[in-house]
Design a protein around this motif. Sequence first.
Motif, PDB file in Angstrom:
ATOM      1  N   UNK A  51     -65.956  -4.488 -18.521  1.00 35.68           N
ATOM      2  CA  UNK A  51     -65.954  -4.205 -17.083  1.00 35.68           C
ATOM      3  C   UNK A  51     -67.028  -3.168 -16.772  1.00 35.68           C
ATOM      4  N   UNK A  52     -67.635  -3.247 -15.581  1.00 42.11           N
ATOM      5  CA  UNK A  52     -68.606  -2.223 -15.184  1.00 42.11           C
ATOM      6  C   UNK A  52     -67.925  -0.858 -15.041  1.00 42.11           C
ATOM      7  N   UNK A  53     -68.579   0.184 -15.498  1.00 41.10           N
ATOM      8  CA  UNK A  53     -68.030   1.529 -15.377  1.00 41.10           C
ATOM      9  C   UNK A  53     -68.407   2.154 -14.030  1.00 41.10           C
ATOM     10  N   UNK A  54     -69.611   1.880 -13.579  1.00 40.44           N
ATOM     11  CA  UNK A  54     -70.068   2.318 -12.254  1.00 40.44           C
ATOM     12  C   UNK A  54     -70.697   1.112 -11.559  1.00 40.44           C
ATOM     13  N   UNK A  55     -69.866   0.425 -10.781  1.00 42.82           N
ATOM     14  CA  UNK A  55     -70.298  -0.840 -10.170  1.00 42.82           C
ATOM     15  C   UNK A  55     -71.435  -0.611  -9.175  1.00 42.82           C
TER      16      UNK A  55
END
Length: 295
Positions: A51-55
Amino acid sequence: MKLSAGDRILKIVIYALLSILAFITFYPFWNSLVLSLNVGFDTSSGGITFWPRQFTLENYAVVFQEKNIYNAYLITILRTVIGTVCALLFTSLFAYAMSKKGIMFKKTYMILAVITMFFSGGIIPYFILVYHLQLYDTFLFLVLHGMVNVYNMIIFRTFFMELPDGLEESAKMDGCSNFGVFFRIVLPVSGPVMATLGLFTAVFLWNDWFIPAVFISNQNLIPLQTLLVQIINAGTTASLMTNLNSYAQSMVQNTVTVKSLQMATMMVATLPILMIYPFLQKYFVKGVLVGSLKE
């Protein structure tokens, strides 16, 4: 039918192995998508998996700010559509002729065609030939390259040989010419094999970057995949920013890195062709197997 304990264990093992194989196959694509949706400088610190950590969508904003991305998209789409249609037409015509009995020098033509599957003149003689035919650095070359594929021709030929002779005989009794029989009778019943080989051809044309990189120097004729390779080969931010406008350069300086931009460009270049697969998947097995039952 009730399965025995051994059969159930075997079934569980098979599903487990298939699940592991599916994960190994799908994960690199998913991870690339995740990296393309994450802030570039945060990606540099590592640790991003599922999953992206900082979208963010800034990576894609920079991609679509690239000077040549839209033109490259247009060239790729035109090449894929026109090239696929021409390849299917001329390859199927060649195969239809080779499927008929009584053609003079039929075996000679087949031998010459099959030889090209195993041997080629090499890239330098090919380059000289293309240059002297005045096809170098032209869109026409992008369409003509690989227009007749011998492997696809053999599948077409085998499929045509399996068609009932009565179809063509009845059409000729009604006054159809050979071309009339082909376009009115043969092609309409060749949907599965046409869809399968058409998709294979489209994927090849969409993904081909090497041939345009060698034979196309005009930046306005560069396809999307070749442009992608140019971006990927931009190993430093400085070399990358030479191809970007001022807006995109400011975003690269603030949040976007070379790696995140590479991932975003890869997704932009890959997703369109992947979206076609679900609509033609049902033709795969039927189309290829029907055309490969006999020589």
